[in-house]
Design an enzyme around this catalytic site. Structure first.
Site, PDB file in Angstrom:
ATOM      1  CG  LEU A   1     -28.858  23.835  11.101  1.00 20.46           C
ATOM      2  CD1 LEU A   1     -27.903  23.723  11.727  1.00 20.46           C
ATOM      3  CD2 LEU A   1     -29.421  21.696  11.695  1.00 20.46           C
TER       4      LEU A   1
ATOM      5  CB  SER B   1     -38.190  29.694   3.858  1.00 19.91           C
ATOM      6  OG  SER B   1     -39.165  30.388   5.427  1.00 19.91           O
TER       7      SER B   1
ATOM      8  CE1 TYR C   1     -34.353  27.839   7.736  1.00 23.15           C
ATOM      9  CE2 TYR C   1     -35.898  29.370   7.977  1.00 23.15           C
ATOM     10  CZ  TYR C   1     -35.378  28.353   7.105  1.00 23.15           C
ATOM     11  OH  TYR C   1     -36.575  27.405   6.731  1.00 23.15           O
TER      12      TYR C   1
ATOM     13  CE  LYS D   1     -34.777  26.712   4.071  1.00 17.80           C
ATOM     14  NZ  LYS D   1     -34.511  25.219   3.755  1.00 17.80           N
TER      15      LYS D   1
HETATM   16  N1  LIG Z   1     -41.263  24.243   8.890  1.00 18.53           N
HETATM   17  C1  LIG Z   1     -42.015  25.192   8.233  1.00 18.53           C
HETATM   18  O1  LIG Z   1     -42.666  26.043   9.420  1.00 18.53           O
HETATM   19  C2  LIG Z   1     -40.478  25.094   7.377  1.00 18.53           C
HETATM   20  C3  LIG Z   1     -40.911  26.877   7.113  1.00 18.53           C
HETATM   21  C4  LIG Z   1     -40.279  26.813   5.799  1.00 18.53           C
HETATM   22  C5  LIG Z   1     -39.548  26.066   5.693  1.00 18.53           C
HETATM   23  N2  LIG Z   1     -38.823  25.034   5.959  1.00 18.53           N
HETATM   24  C6  LIG Z   1     -37.568  23.960   5.408  1.00 18.53           C
HETATM   25  O2  LIG Z   1     -37.841  23.062   5.092  1.00 18.53           O
HETATM   26  C7  LIG Z   1     -37.324  22.064   5.351  1.00 18.53           C
HETATM   27  C8  LIG Z   1     -37.647  21.007   6.654  1.00 18.53           C
HETATM   28  O3  LIG Z   1     -38.137  21.443   7.265  1.00 18.53           O
HETATM   29  P1  LIG Z   1     -39.088  20.302   8.956  1.00 18.53           P
HETATM   30  O4  LIG Z   1     -39.569  21.321   9.526  1.00 18.53           O
HETATM   31  O5  LIG Z   1     -39.438  19.325   8.026  1.00 18.53           O
HETATM   32  O6  LIG Z   1     -37.159  20.773   9.621  1.00 18.53           O
HETATM   33  P2  LIG Z   1     -37.171  19.836  10.386  1.00 18.53           P
HETATM   34  O7  LIG Z   1     -35.898  19.869  11.792  1.00 18.53           O
HETATM   35  O8  LIG Z   1     -38.270  18.446  11.033  1.00 18.53           O
HETATM   36  O9  LIG Z   1     -36.303  18.253   9.138  1.00 18.53           O
HETATM   37  C9  LIG Z   1     -35.579  19.007   8.957  1.00 18.53           C
HETATM   38  C10 LIG Z   1     -34.667  17.276   8.847  1.00 18.53           C
HETATM   39  O10 LIG Z   1     -32.977  17.197   8.289  1.00 18.53           O
HETATM   40  C11 LIG Z   1     -32.404  16.822   8.698  1.00 18.53           C
HETATM   41  N3  LIG Z   1     -30.806  17.402   8.718  1.00 18.53           N
HETATM   42  C12 LIG Z   1     -30.619  18.636   9.376  1.00 18.53           C
HETATM   43  N4  LIG Z   1     -29.198  18.627   9.161  1.00 18.53           N
HETATM   44  C13 LIG Z   1     -29.154  17.923   8.115  1.00 18.53           C
HETATM   45  C14 LIG Z   1     -28.209  16.958   7.638  1.00 18.53           C
HETATM   46  N5  LIG Z   1     -26.436  18.161   7.929  1.00 18.53           N
HETATM   47  N6  LIG Z   1     -27.428  15.937   7.001  1.00 18.53           N
HETATM   48  C15 LIG Z   1     -28.792  15.376   6.977  1.00 18.53           C
HETATM   49  N7  LIG Z   1     -30.141  15.480   7.548  1.00 18.53           N
HETATM   50  C16 LIG Z   1     -30.068  16.544   8.210  1.00 18.53           C
HETATM   51  C17 LIG Z   1     -32.773  16.865   9.722  1.00 18.53           C
HETATM   52  O11 LIG Z   1     -32.522  15.768  11.275  1.00 18.53           O
HETATM   53  C18 LIG Z   1     -34.802  16.800  10.241  1.00 18.53           C
HETATM   54  O12 LIG Z   1     -35.444  15.783  10.065  1.00 18.53           O
HETATM   55  C19 LIG Z   1     -36.221  22.625   5.910  1.00 18.53           C
HETATM   56  O13 LIG Z   1     -35.374  22.843   4.823  1.00 18.53           O
HETATM   57  C20 LIG Z   1     -36.958  23.602   6.290  1.00 18.53           C
HETATM   58  O14 LIG Z   1     -35.831  24.830   6.729  1.00 18.53           O
HETATM   59  C21 LIG Z   1     -39.806  24.757   7.028  1.00 18.53           C
END
Ligand SMILES: NC(=O)c1ccc[n+]([C@@H]2O[C@H](COP(=O)([O-])OP(=O)(O)OC[C@H]3O[C@@H](n4cnc5c(N)ncnc54)[C@H](O)[C@@H]3O)[C@@H](O)[C@H]2O)c1
Length: 340
Positions: A83, A124, A149, A153
């Site tokens: 999340l 992150s 959050y 991490k």
């Molecule tokens: N987008 C950003 O700006 C950013 C920046 C730094 C780190 N991140 C990290 O990168 C990763 C991906 O981010 P994103 O932007 O693609 O997010 P996103 O929400 O689009 O993708 C996360 C995916 O994980 C799935 N998911 C969530 N909880 C789950 C669970 N309990 N079991 C199985 N699947 C589950 C969701 O359905 C989704 O498809 C995450 O770990 C996020 O914390 C993202």
């Protein structure tokens, strides 16, 4: 090589699937679809002309993870599932720790039982906390992020440091992302936030496409050149390529046992007003905005030192800011309501 991609239906995961499939990797996606759509996976297949395996499931479900590793012969894992809304995490801390920390533990335990030893983790820039100066360098001490959050991490990075210590075969990479934006150039996949976007660019594209009225810029009095927040924005396809570089690097090391962290960013800070101007210039769309009060928890400015990823992984963020804008706009204008 077969790669298990948790959270592969999400924004960064789906773009990474394209890179993996294009390069001939087999992929198994594991996702509970809480923040994504199975349509993203079908679009990935359309872009690449390849098939992928999809298993719907939760990373906190240890039994389902054991079944998954029993069914498929997995060589490496990329763990995106989490999340990710910083603000929401303060309202729902237990849910965030359960998914992000306990879910990671369930996955690491299932990997251990199955003898799968290569792990790439979605970390992150928030792990640097609020006191480290920019540019952030991997040698800095991890900070104490104020949100659950960010704390989740940091916790998983610490868990990885301990896990590699007791298993001489286990090796891991934490990729510390800065601010991914943009979309695959086909316009078939992109960022599709549920409800009101928390991030700047999806908000801008939704204003441009008419889904939202106007953009609120949080804070115009920060100690930055134009008073608005500064971040290190990188193209999501560059970020996706960083995961392939990480998987390859883990496979190439003959005797490596440990965890390495890498910043994935451009090394350049860009302000909110510069992003708006760049979007308008690249897409000829006018963005109505107003500067409002600061938002709690936002840092004034941070960006990456990305030299380690360049030197060790031979990875660089190559795509320009205007490509990020054009690609984000192509996705949003072709899909005004995202995947729905
Ligand atoms: N987008 C950003 O700006 C950013 C920046 C730094 C780190 N991140 C990290 O990168 C990763 C991906 O981010 P994103 O932007 O693609 O997010 P996103 O929400 O689009 O993708 C996360 C995916 O994980 C799935 N998911 C969530 N909880 C789950 C669970 N309990 N079991 C199985 N699947 C589950 C969701 O359905 C989704 O498809 C995450 O770990 C996020 O914390 C993202």
């Amino acid at each position: 090589m077969t790669v298990l991609v948790t959270g592969g239906a999400g924004y960064i995961g789906s773009h990474t699937l394209v890179c993996l499939l294009d390069l001939g990797y087999e992929v198994v996606v594991y996702d509970n679809l809480v923040n994504s759509s199975v349509k993203a996976l079908r679009r990935v297949e359309e872009i690449t002309g390849k098939n992928l395996e999809f298993v719907e499931g939760d990373v906190t479900d240890s039994g389902a993870l054991d079944d998954l590793f029993a069914k498929y012969s997995i060589d490496a894992v990329i763990h995106f599932a989490a999340l990710k809304a910083v603000g929401e995490s303060s309202q729902l801390p237990l849910q965030y720790y359960e998914t992000n920390v306990y879910g990671s533990l369930c996955l690491l335990n299932a990997m251990k039982k199955a003898g799968v030893n290569h792990f790439v983790y979605s970390s992150s820039a928030t792990v640097y906390g609020e006191v480290n100066p920019s540019p952030y360098v991997e040698t800095m001490e991890l900070g104490s992020p104020s949100s659950p959050y960010g704390a989740s991490k940091v916790m998983v990075e610490r868990i990885l440091a301990d896990a590699v210590r007791v298993n001489p075969k286990f090796r891991a990479i934490s990729l510390r992302y800065f601010n991914p934006i943009g979309a695959h150039p086909s316009g078939l996949i992109g960022e599709d936030p549920l409800g009101v976007p928390n991030n700047l660019l999806p908000f801008i594209t939704q204003v441009a496409v008419g889904v939202r009225g106007n953009l609120s810029v949080f804070g115009g009095d920060y100690p930055t050149a134009d008073g608005t927040c500064v971040r290190d924005y990188l193209h999501v396809m560059d970020l996706a390529e960083g995961h392939v570089a990480a998987i390859d690097w883990l496979a190439e090391q003959s005797n490596f046992n440990g965890v390495e962290a890498f910043n994935l960013g451009t090394g350049t800070g860009v302000s909110v007003l510069e992003i708006i101007a760049s979007f308008e210039a690249a897409t000829c769309q006018k963005i109505n905005f107003e500067i409002v009060e600061r938002r709690a928890g936002d840092l004034p400015a941070f960006w990456a030192n990305a030299e380690k990823a360049d030197k060790v992984l031979n990875w660089q963020a190559k795509r320009s800011l205007s490509e990020m804008m054009e690609d984000a706009w192509r996705w949003q204008s072709k899909n005004p309501n995202g995947f729905s």
